[in-house]
Each structure stands twice: as structure tokens, then as C-alpha cells.
Design a protein around this motif. Structure first.
Motif, mmCIF file in Angstrom:
data_model
loop_
_atom_site.group_PDB
_atom_site.id
_atom_site.type_symbol
_atom_site.label_atom_id
_atom_site.label_comp_id
_atom_site.label_asym_id
_atom_site.label_seq_id
_atom_site.Cartn_x
_atom_site.Cartn_y
_atom_site.Cartn_z
ATOM 1 N N GLY A 93 -1.038 42.202 17.077
ATOM 2 C CA GLY A 93 -0.593 41.561 15.847
ATOM 3 C C GLY A 93 0.309 40.374 16.121
ATOM 4 O O GLY A 93 0.630 40.049 17.267
ATOM 5 N N LYS A 94 0.735 39.716 15.049
ATOM 6 C CA LYS A 94 1.566 38.531 15.160
ATOM 7 C C LYS A 94 3.034 38.913 15.106
ATOM 8 O O LYS A 94 3.487 39.528 14.149
ATOM 9 C CB LYS A 94 1.241 37.562 14.015
ATOM 10 C CG LYS A 94 1.926 36.210 14.148
ATOM 11 C CD LYS A 94 1.493 35.275 13.036
ATOM 12 C CE LYS A 94 2.174 33.911 13.183
ATOM 13 N NZ LYS A 94 1.762 32.970 12.104
ATOM 14 N N VAL A 126 9.612 33.365 19.532
ATOM 15 C CA VAL A 126 9.257 34.770 19.309
ATOM 16 C C VAL A 126 9.866 35.609 20.429
ATOM 17 O O VAL A 126 10.097 35.108 21.537
ATOM 18 C CB VAL A 126 7.724 34.970 19.259
ATOM 19 C CG1 VAL A 126 7.137 34.296 18.047
ATOM 20 C CG2 VAL A 126 7.059 34.450 20.531
ATOM 21 N N LYS A 175 2.880 31.821 21.601
ATOM 22 C CA LYS A 175 2.613 32.316 20.247
ATOM 23 C C LYS A 175 2.997 33.782 20.090
ATOM 24 O O LYS A 175 3.445 34.198 19.023
ATOM 25 C CB LYS A 175 1.126 32.150 19.906
ATOM 26 C CG LYS A 175 0.594 30.743 20.053
ATOM 27 C CD LYS A 175 1.175 29.803 19.018
ATOM 28 C CE LYS A 175 0.518 28.420 19.104
ATOM 29 N NZ LYS A 175 1.120 27.447 18.161
ATOM 30 N N THR A 176 2.802 34.572 21.147
ATOM 31 C CA THR A 176 3.049 36.020 21.052
ATOM 32 C C THR A 176 4.289 36.474 21.798
ATOM 33 O O THR A 176 4.753 37.593 21.602
ATOM 34 C CB THR A 176 1.842 36.793 21.601
ATOM 35 O OG1 THR A 176 1.715 36.538 23.014
ATOM 36 C CG2 THR A 176 0.556 36.395 20.891
ATOM 37 N N ARG A 207 -0.155 26.470 23.840
ATOM 38 C CA ARG A 207 -0.324 27.927 23.870
ATOM 39 C C ARG A 207 0.406 28.582 25.039
ATOM 40 O O ARG A 207 0.924 29.693 24.914
ATOM 41 C CB ARG A 207 -1.827 28.274 23.952
ATOM 42 C CG ARG A 207 -2.137 29.758 23.838
ATOM 43 C CD ARG A 207 -1.670 30.312 22.513
ATOM 44 N NE ARG A 207 -1.682 31.764 22.475
ATOM 45 C CZ ARG A 207 -2.679 32.496 22.008
ATOM 46 N NH1 ARG A 207 -3.783 31.900 21.554
ATOM 47 N NH2 ARG A 207 -2.599 33.811 21.982
ATOM 48 N N GLN A 258 7.210 38.585 14.850
ATOM 49 C CA GLN A 258 8.115 37.863 13.960
ATOM 50 C C GLN A 258 8.743 36.691 14.695
ATOM 51 O O GLN A 258 9.374 36.860 15.739
ATOM 52 C CB GLN A 258 9.210 38.808 13.447
ATOM 53 C CG GLN A 258 10.168 38.182 12.448
ATOM 54 C CD GLN A 258 9.512 37.820 11.130
ATOM 55 O OE1 GLN A 258 8.673 38.570 10.631
ATOM 56 N NE2 GLN A 258 9.878 36.677 10.579
ATOM 57 N N ASN A 302 6.081 25.850 20.545
ATOM 58 C CA ASN A 302 5.657 26.590 19.347
ATOM 59 C C ASN A 302 6.197 25.939 18.074
ATOM 60 O O ASN A 302 6.502 26.629 17.093
ATOM 61 C CB ASN A 302 6.131 28.043 19.442
ATOM 62 C CG ASN A 302 5.391 28.971 18.488
ATOM 63 O OD1 ASN A 302 4.226 28.745 18.159
ATOM 64 N ND2 ASN A 302 6.068 30.009 18.034
#
Length: 578
Positions: A439-440, A430, A252-253, A515, A442, A425
Motif C-alpha cells: 500500500g501507499k 515517507v 515513493k514507498t 523513483r 503516509q 518526491n
């Protein structure tokens, strides 16, 4: 000269003569000091000289994502000598050698050989207590400098990721090198007065304050780093393998949560370090990924709309002839016809090749390129290699087939885990990061969402089907992945090395809400086999299991409790009677 009217003319003459003598003496003294005996004034100047000495600045702290220190700077003392000055008193040399732990004859020979020099290092990196013990001997010509030295609390576990610094505290490997400008401090200056022997007479003032380096927070989780390092080391020993790599990633990150390699080294003690152990193989070693590429090729087929997971392909008799080239299925498939999921479960090269012939090599190339293969990851990590993803103007059958099942291209372990993160994902990728992400980030869509979700289910079956890679299963969780076994290319010539393989496994979990992605690479296992499902899959299982539990991920595959089974039994009986 006649002095008219003077009562005592001789007195005047005496006075003039005395003044002349005095002037002559002063002139002579000036000439003597400036021309003949100039060492006197030089010595006096040195005795009262103003000097600027550096104020050391320590490097910035490196921590993991939870604030655990990975690299810290500790004060040390460096001893230096003026051999020219030391020649004045050789009686203290034996005591100095004893305090330094050096051979007296070797030290004496070194000082004699450099007797004309005014600066040499005696020893660097002593603790302040050790340095002061030597300075207390008051050996003429021996001085100390305050410096800082890096210490790495996690030792060999984070060596390839963090790197190390040299004797001058400059980054030479890993993050220490990649973020040198951020971590390096700026030394200050202090104005002092020293005598000609270099002894401090007066500390005048600080003319420039030292500026410490900035703290750097990495993305890795030290708990996962220890877990991965332990399991990889055990796998290397158990399979008598040559080397190995492993990467854990947050899909996710884009954060790299763990990156480990074997063999490794201790950055706190580099006396036994050898070059091969210093390679961060996860980003510097490229290899053909074998069957781990089949899910990417399958995504290209699903994306065309021409294929569905239930579509059938004939794979009998397990071989496919293309000119002089024969494609073979390594293991016996469950039947003469397989659907797309069955091709992945059985890892059929023949089935994958036939699908590839239908959609064309260009579509497979685009799918692999979209997930980052054949490109830099953007980490800026020293020594990173880009690998190779071939593109052809005219895609021949042999080139299309080999690319579809993972040959003819080369990737790194880091690129492979990044590619699988796109499937996990839901088709979005990402940017990778070795720094903690706030933060998330792009995301970029590289695969239709429905295609990614379909692949997630197919790769879950690769593990959970009766013919699947059961060694990769994780108790309490549904996970997905694909094994791979690739022959090692011969270095310096074409072809492959006999009986030399890489065992691979790439996967992610939990399937309910993916994840974490994990890639395991075992280089040349030689004990009980070399297939990825046999060697690397169990490592994936242990590491993924530990990761999901350490990160408090809710299980999605727990067995029913006795109460739930009791509630379900009457309903089943009722249905049976109907």
C-alpha cells in the motif's frame, strides 16, 4: 506361655517364630534399601523415569521482497557427553576423537579434566549424517540433540542487512536481532521414558507442540543488492579505499532496496571475521556530508521567496574572510558571478555562504531538520546512530557558512539518502522501511512542491551542464544529484586528519518521474584522487543505470532515431530560411 488343651503346642510356637522372622526380614530389607543401599532404588527409578525433552522449533524464514530466501534454518545435530559416565569405557575414546576430527590426546585430557561433570558439549552444528556416524559408534556417555542452524544463501552480500544468529539460534546482529521476537520459534515438549543411561525406552506423547517462527519479508531486492555490492567492491579496489557504503531507496514507498558496505563478512563462516567488517557503516558511521548539503541549504533559500535560481551572487576571488576564518572554493569557478544553479554546478562554498548569510542559519537548520537530519530514522535497526545537527541561539557567520556547505554537522548514509528522497518526491518524505511495504505509506510535506521541482531541475544541470559532474550521467535517462568531498575529522581531538577524505555522491532518477535515490560513500580513496565527482560519481552512474533497467523504468533521454532526425531536419531548414 502355656497353651491349655493344645495337643501340639510347639507347632504354634514355631509358626509365631517364623512369622516374626519374616517380619524382621522385611523390616531389615526396608531399612537396607532406604538407608544403607539406597542406590539400588535410585537406579531402578532412573531406569523407569519419565522425562520431558524439548522439541526444537526453527526460526522464521527471511526473504527479499520477491521471495528469494536470505536466511533459512537447517537441521543439525549437537553432540554432548556425560564425562562421568564415559570414564567407564576409555577404550572407545580414540575412535570418538577420530570421528569428531579432534586430537585424541586433547579430547582425553578434556574428558579427564571434567570427569566429575555430567554434561559437556562435544561439538555443535554437525549435519544429521555426521552426527549419526558418531552416535553409531555407541560410545557410552555420548548423546545427540536435534537443533537448527541458520544458513545465509546470499552470504556476504546481505550480511550487514540480515545479520546472524549465535550457537543457540538467537539473533545477534542485523534483522536477526531487530526482529528476534518475530523470528524466534517456541520449542515444544515431548514426554518419554528413558533408562538410566539416557537411552530412549518409550516415546509417550507430545505434551506441547513446537511453534515455528514467522516469515519476514524484507524491502530489499536481491538483484539490486548484488548490483550495489559488486560496484561498491570494485570501487573500493580501484581507488584503494579503506571502506565504503551504499544505499538505494524507493522515494515513493520509503523502502530500502539495497544497503551494502565494505569491508563485509561471510555469516556462514565466521572464523576469519573481524569486528570492523561487522559494522553496518550505512547506519553506524557518521560523517560530515560536505557539499551534498548545498541542495538542502538552497531549498531553504528558495523557500524564503527571497531567492530565485537565476539570482546572481559574486564569488570573486574565490575566497571569503570571516574574522580569522577563510572560506575557499576548492575549484576555479566559471566566472566572478554565479547564479544559484551555477553555485551548485561549481560547488562554490563562497556563493553558498553568501546566500546563507542572507537567509540566516536558523532557516538552514529548519530545512535540514525537516528532512530528517539529526534524528533517528525510525528503522529500529541495531546500532543506528542519530548523527548531529547543531542549533544555536545566536547564529554567527562562521557557523552559518559551515553548516550551509555541509560542515559542522554529521549524518549517516541512510539519513542522507532519506533527505534526498524528499527532493525527489516533490517535497514529501515517507518513513523509511526495511520491510516490504504494502500500500501507499503516509507522506509528510517537508518542502514546498515548487521548491522541490525547482531543485530537481537544478540538480539535473549539476550533472548535465558542460561543467557538471559528467561521470554521474546515466545513458538513456535524465538523472539529478550532487557530489561532495569532506575531510575526515580526527578521532579523539579537534581538527581534521591530514590527507584523509570521504568521497560522496547523492542523487536520484529519472528526473521525469523520480523513483529511486542512491547515496555512495567512499572512505579514504588513495589512488587517483578523492573528489566525489571523480570517485563516487561513476559508482552512482553504474548503480543507477542498473537499477533503472532492472526495475523496467522507461528511458526519458533517448537520442532521436534517424527517422526522427530526418523529420526534424526540413523543419529546421525552413526555420533557418525565415
Amino acid at each position: 506361655m502355656k497353651l491349655d488343651g493344645a495337643l501340639y503346642p510347639w507347632r504354634f510356637r514355631v509358626l509365631v517364630s517364623l512369622l516374626g522372622i519374616m517380619v524382621g526380614a522385611i523390616v531389615w530389607r526396608i531399612v537396607d534399601l532406604q538407608v544403607i543401599d539406597h542406590d539400588f532404588l535410585k537406579g531402578q527409578g532412573d531406569a523407569r523415569s519419565v522425562r520431558h525433552i524439548p522439541i526444537p522449533a526453527h526460526r522464521g524464514l527471511i526473504t527479499d521482497r520477491n521471495g528469494e530466501p536470505l536466511a533459512v534454518s537447517t537441521p543439525v545435530t549437537t553432540l554432548w557427553a556425560n564425562p562421568k559416565e564415559m570414564q567407564l569405557d576409555k577404550t572407545k575414546w580414540p575412535a570418538l576423537a577420530a570421528a569428531l576430527g579432534q586430537d585424541p590426546r586433547e579430547l582425553a585430557a578434556r574428558l579427564e579434566a571434567q570427569a566429575t561433570k555430567e554434561f559437556i558439549y562435544l561439538v555443535r552444528g554437525l549435519t544429521p549424517e555426521q552426527g549419526q556416524t558418531v552416535l553409531d559408534l555407541k560410545v557410552p556417555g555420548v548423546y545427540g540433540i536435534e537443533e537448527f542452524r541458520r544458513f545465509y544463501p546470499a552470504g556476504d552480500v546481505t550480511a550487514h542487512m540480515v545479520g546472524f544468529t549465535d550457537l543457540d539460534d538467537h539473533g545477534r546482529e542485523g534483522v536477526e536481532l531487530a526482529y528476534e521476537d518475530w523470528l524466534a520459534g517456541v520449542p515444544g515438549k515431548r514426554q518419554v521414558i528413558k533408562d538410566r543411561r539416557g537411552r530412549l525406552i518409550k516415546d509417550v506423547q507430545v505434551t506441547k507442540n513446537a511453534k515455528a517462527g514467522k516469515t519476514l519479508t524484507l524491502s530489499i531486492d536481491l538483484r539490486l543488492q548484488y548490483l550495489a555490492a559488486r560496484e561498491l567492491r570494485n570501487a573500493i579496489v580501484e581507488n584503494e579505499a579503506k571502506a565504503g557504503s551504499m544505499v538505494i531507496m524507493d522515494v515513493k514507498t520509503g523502502e530500502v532496496l539495497a544497503m551494502v558496505n565494505q569491508p563485509t563478512y561471510n555469516p556462514n563462516n565466521r572464523k576469519t571475521m573481524f569486528p570492523a567488517s561487522m559494522r553496518n557503516r550505512a547506519i553506524t558511521d557518521v560523517f560530515e556530508p560536505g557539499s551534498t548539503m548545498k541542495p538542502i541549504s538552497m531549498s531553504a533559500a528558495l523557500e524564503t521567496g527571497r531567492w530565485k535560481p537565476t539570482d546572481k551572487v559574486e564569488v570573486y576571488p574565490g575566497t571569503l574572510q570571516i574574522g580569522r576564518y577563510t572560506i575557499k572554493d576548492v575549484t576555479k569557478t566559471e566566472g566572478p558571478i554565479l547564479d544559484l544553479t551555477g553555485i551548485l554546478i561549481n560547488s562554490s562554498n563562497v556563493g553558498m555562504s553568501k546566500v546563507a548569510f542572507d537567509i540566516g542559519g536558523e532557516n538552514i537548520f529548519r530545512a535540514m531538520s525537516a528532512v530528517g537530519l539529526g534524528q533517528y530514522t525510525g528503522l529500529g535497526f541495531p546500532g543506528e546512530r542519530v548523527g548531529n545537527l547543531p542549533n544555536h541561539r545566536d547564529w554567527k557567520k562562521a557557523e552559518t557558512a559551515t553548516l550551509s556547505y555541509g560542515y559542522g554537522l554529521s549524518v549517516t548514509a541512510l539519513q542522507l539518502v532519506h533527505a534526498y528522497s524528499a527532493i525527489a518526491n516533490d517535497g514529501e518524505i515517507v518513513p523509511l522501511s526495511i520491510l516490504k511495504v504494502d500500500g501507499k505509506p503516509q507522506a509528510t510535506r517537508v518542502m514546498p512542491e515548487q521548491v522541490a521541482k525547482t531543485l530537481q531541475g537544478m540538480l539535473q544541470q549539476v550533472i548535465e551542464d558542460t561543467r557538471g559532474v559528467y561521470r554521474a550521467r546515466v545513458p538513456g535517462y535524465h538523472v539529478a544529484g550532487k557530489s561532495g568531498t569532506a575531510r575526515k575529522a580526527t578521532i579523539g581531538s579537534r581538527g581534521y586528519t591530514e590527507n584523509a577524505y570521504r568521497s560522496l555522491f547523492a542523487g536520484f532518477g529519472p528526473v521525469a518521474d523520480p523513483r529511486y535515490a542512491v547515496v555512495v560513500v567512499i572512505d579514504e580513496p588513495s589512488k587517483a584522487g578523492y573528489f566525489g565527482g571523480l570517485v563516487s560519481a561513476p559508482v552512482f552512474s553504474k548503480v543507477m543505470s542498473g537499477t533503472l533497467r532492472l526495475m523496467n523504468v522507461t528511458p526519458d533521454n533517448l537520442p532521436n532515431t534517424p527517422q526522427e532526425q530526418a523529420q526534424a531536419q526540413p523543419a529546421a531548414s525552413k526555420g533557418g530560411r525565415g
